[in-house]
Design a protein around this motif. Structure first.
Motif, PDB file in Angstrom:
ATOM      1  N   TYR A   9     -10.779  47.748 -80.763  1.00 25.46           N
ATOM      2  CA  TYR A   9      -9.904  46.668 -81.236  1.00 25.46           C
ATOM      3  C   TYR A   9      -8.580  46.649 -80.477  1.00 25.46           C
ATOM      4  O   TYR A   9      -8.006  45.581 -80.240  1.00 25.46           O
ATOM      5  CB  TYR A   9      -9.649  46.829 -82.731  1.00 25.46           C
ATOM      6  N   SER A  10      -8.080  47.824 -80.091  1.00 24.42           N
ATOM      7  CA  SER A  10      -6.779  47.900 -79.421  1.00 24.42           C
ATOM      8  C   SER A  10      -6.778  47.198 -78.072  1.00 24.42           C
ATOM      9  O   SER A  10      -5.711  46.893 -77.536  1.00 24.42           O
ATOM     10  CB  SER A  10      -6.364  49.363 -79.241  1.00 24.42           C
ATOM     11  N   ALA A  13      -5.832  43.555 -79.284  1.00 32.91           N
ATOM     12  CA  ALA A  13      -4.798  43.390 -80.306  1.00 32.91           C
ATOM     13  C   ALA A  13      -3.611  44.297 -80.026  1.00 32.91           C
ATOM     14  O   ALA A  13      -3.716  45.277 -79.280  1.00 32.91           O
ATOM     15  CB  ALA A  13      -5.368  43.677 -81.690  1.00 32.91           C
ATOM     16  N   SER A  14      -2.492  43.949 -80.621  1.00 34.68           N
ATOM     17  CA  SER A  14      -1.262  44.716 -80.483  1.00 34.68           C
ATOM     18  C   SER A  14      -0.890  45.307 -81.836  1.00 34.68           C
ATOM     19  O   SER A  14      -0.934  44.616 -82.853  1.00 34.68           O
ATOM     20  CB  SER A  14      -0.139  43.803 -79.973  1.00 34.68           C
ATOM     21  N   CYS A  15      -0.527  46.575 -81.840  1.00 35.19           N
ATOM     22  CA  CYS A  15      -0.134  47.222 -83.086  1.00 35.19           C
ATOM     23  C   CYS A  15       1.328  46.881 -83.382  1.00 35.19           C
ATOM     24  O   CYS A  15       2.233  47.348 -82.701  1.00 35.19           O
ATOM     25  CB  CYS A  15      -0.321  48.735 -83.001  1.00 35.19           C
ATOM     26  N   GLU A  52      -6.041  49.130 -90.601  1.00 36.37           N
ATOM     27  CA  GLU A  52      -6.906  50.304 -90.513  1.00 36.37           C
ATOM     28  C   GLU A  52      -7.334  50.722 -91.923  1.00 36.37           C
ATOM     29  O   GLU A  52      -6.505  51.002 -92.783  1.00 36.37           O
ATOM     30  CB  GLU A  52      -6.180  51.460 -89.828  1.00 36.37           C
ATOM     31  N   ILE A  57     -10.951  49.273 -88.091  1.00 36.20           N
ATOM     32  CA  ILE A  57     -10.073  48.108 -88.213  1.00 36.20           C
ATOM     33  C   ILE A  57     -10.850  46.992 -88.900  1.00 36.20           C
ATOM     34  O   ILE A  57     -11.906  46.568 -88.430  1.00 36.20           O
ATOM     35  CB  ILE A  57      -9.572  47.620 -86.843  1.00 36.20           C
ATOM     36  N   SER A  59     -10.494  43.070 -90.043  1.00 38.02           N
ATOM     37  CA  SER A  59      -9.652  41.948 -89.638  1.00 38.02           C
ATOM     38  C   SER A  59      -9.928  40.710 -90.479  1.00 38.02           C
ATOM     39  O   SER A  59     -11.008  40.544 -91.051  1.00 38.02           O
ATOM     40  CB  SER A  59      -9.862  41.622 -88.163  1.00 38.02           C
ATOM     41  N   TRP A  99      -2.138  45.179 -87.116  1.00 38.01           N
ATOM     42  CA  TRP A  99      -2.603  44.771 -85.802  1.00 38.01           C
ATOM     43  C   TRP A  99      -2.639  43.248 -85.712  1.00 38.01           C
ATOM     44  O   TRP A  99      -3.105  42.568 -86.624  1.00 38.01           O
ATOM     45  CB  TRP A  99      -4.000  45.326 -85.539  1.00 38.01           C
ATOM     46  N   GLU A 101      -3.987  40.247 -83.190  1.00 39.86           N
ATOM     47  CA  GLU A 101      -4.749  39.915 -81.983  1.00 39.86           C
ATOM     48  C   GLU A 101      -3.888  39.095 -81.034  1.00 39.86           C
ATOM     49  O   GLU A 101      -3.046  38.295 -81.454  1.00 39.86           O
ATOM     50  CB  GLU A 101      -6.035  39.172 -82.341  1.00 39.86           C
TER      51      GLU A 101
END
Length: 266
Positions: A9-10, A13-15, A52, A57, A59, A99, A101
């Motif tokens: 997922y990372s 996407a940006s945390c 999380e 993750i 979404s 997170w 996206e």
């Protein structure tokens, strides 16, 4: 809703971090997150957010209610009893990770209308979210003469963002922008409605069918001048489509033409 590995997922996407939460009721809340660097969206679009949960993750999509130019992102959500995502969401505290996206999604944007002088925005529940963002864009107030928000809920406590709409109305007036904004609040399970303009009893679709929305605003719906957005309960959206087709209106198409655009909100 989907569940994926964090490492996977990372990549898309940006945390980010939760900044604040505003609780309208025990089931309705707005929340803000930091905005990913370079993130772009058009007012009316939605973001996909991830939390999380048990090492994965999970979404879900949420419409963005903040303005395009803001350095934070705001969303409007309903907490589903027993829902995996929203149960965790409701328990978050400022500073917790969320997170976001990197891409935004959706085609329910006002810039798709190439003509018309009235923009009607029909919503049930949290389907109101896209319109909060759309009405923060100056071009919408400059392109249309009439802006109408119709918000359908069960009870008065579920109404949200009324103060925000009033602030936007006042700001537009100060800027000399031509559009007039009307807000109609429609309730199906509240018997004590204020005796004042803009408060109606009944479902949006019933009020539309009976002509009471037009009567309340003084604005007849027409193929030539009226453009409509509908977002929320799929049953409402489907019936609105049918009622508008009966009036000779058609959906927006990529090739051009059309008078309405819709989005199911769950």
């Amino acid at each position: 809703m989907s569940s994926v590995n964090i490492d996977v997922y990372s990549e898309k996407a940006s945390c980010e971090r939760l900044l604040s939460v505003h609780r309208w009721t025990d089931k309705l809340l707005s929340f803000r997150t930091t905005r990913p660097a370079g993130y772009r969206f058009t007012a009316g679009q939605f973001a996909r957010l991830g939390l999380e949960i048990d090492g994965q993750i999970v979404s879900r999509a949420y419409s963005i209610t903040s303005a395009e130019q803001e350095d934070q992102l705001e969303y409007y959500a309903i907490v589903v009893p027993g829902g995996q995502f929203t149960t965790r969401l409701a328990a978050l505290q400022p500073g917790d990770p969320v997170w976001v996206e990197k891409l935004s999604y959706g085609f329910m944007t006002a810039d798709r209308f190439v003509d018309g002088r009235q923009l009607w925005m029909l919503a049930t529940g949290t389907g109101l979210g896209p319109y909060v963002s759309i009405l923060q864009q100056p071009d919408v107030w400059q392109r249309f003469d009439e802006l109408v928000v119709v918000h359908g809920v069960r009870q008065r406590e579920e109404l949200a963002y009324a103060d925000k709409f009033e602030q936007l109305r006042q700001h537009a007036s100060q800027q000399g922008w031509p559009a007039r904004l009307q807000l109609l609040r429609c309730m199906t399970r509240d018997d004590a409605l204020p005796d004042a303009p803009g408060w109606l009893a009944g479902r949006i679709t019933t009020l539309l069918k009976e002509g009471r929305l037009e009567q309340a605003t003084g604005l007849p719906l027409s193929v030539e001048q009226t453009r409509v957005m509908a977002c929320g309960n799929p049953e409402m959206v489907t019936e609105v489509r049918e009622l508008l087709r009966e009036r000779g209106m058609g959906p927006l198409r990529r090739t051009g033409g059309g008078q309405f655009v819709t989005e199911d909100y769950w």
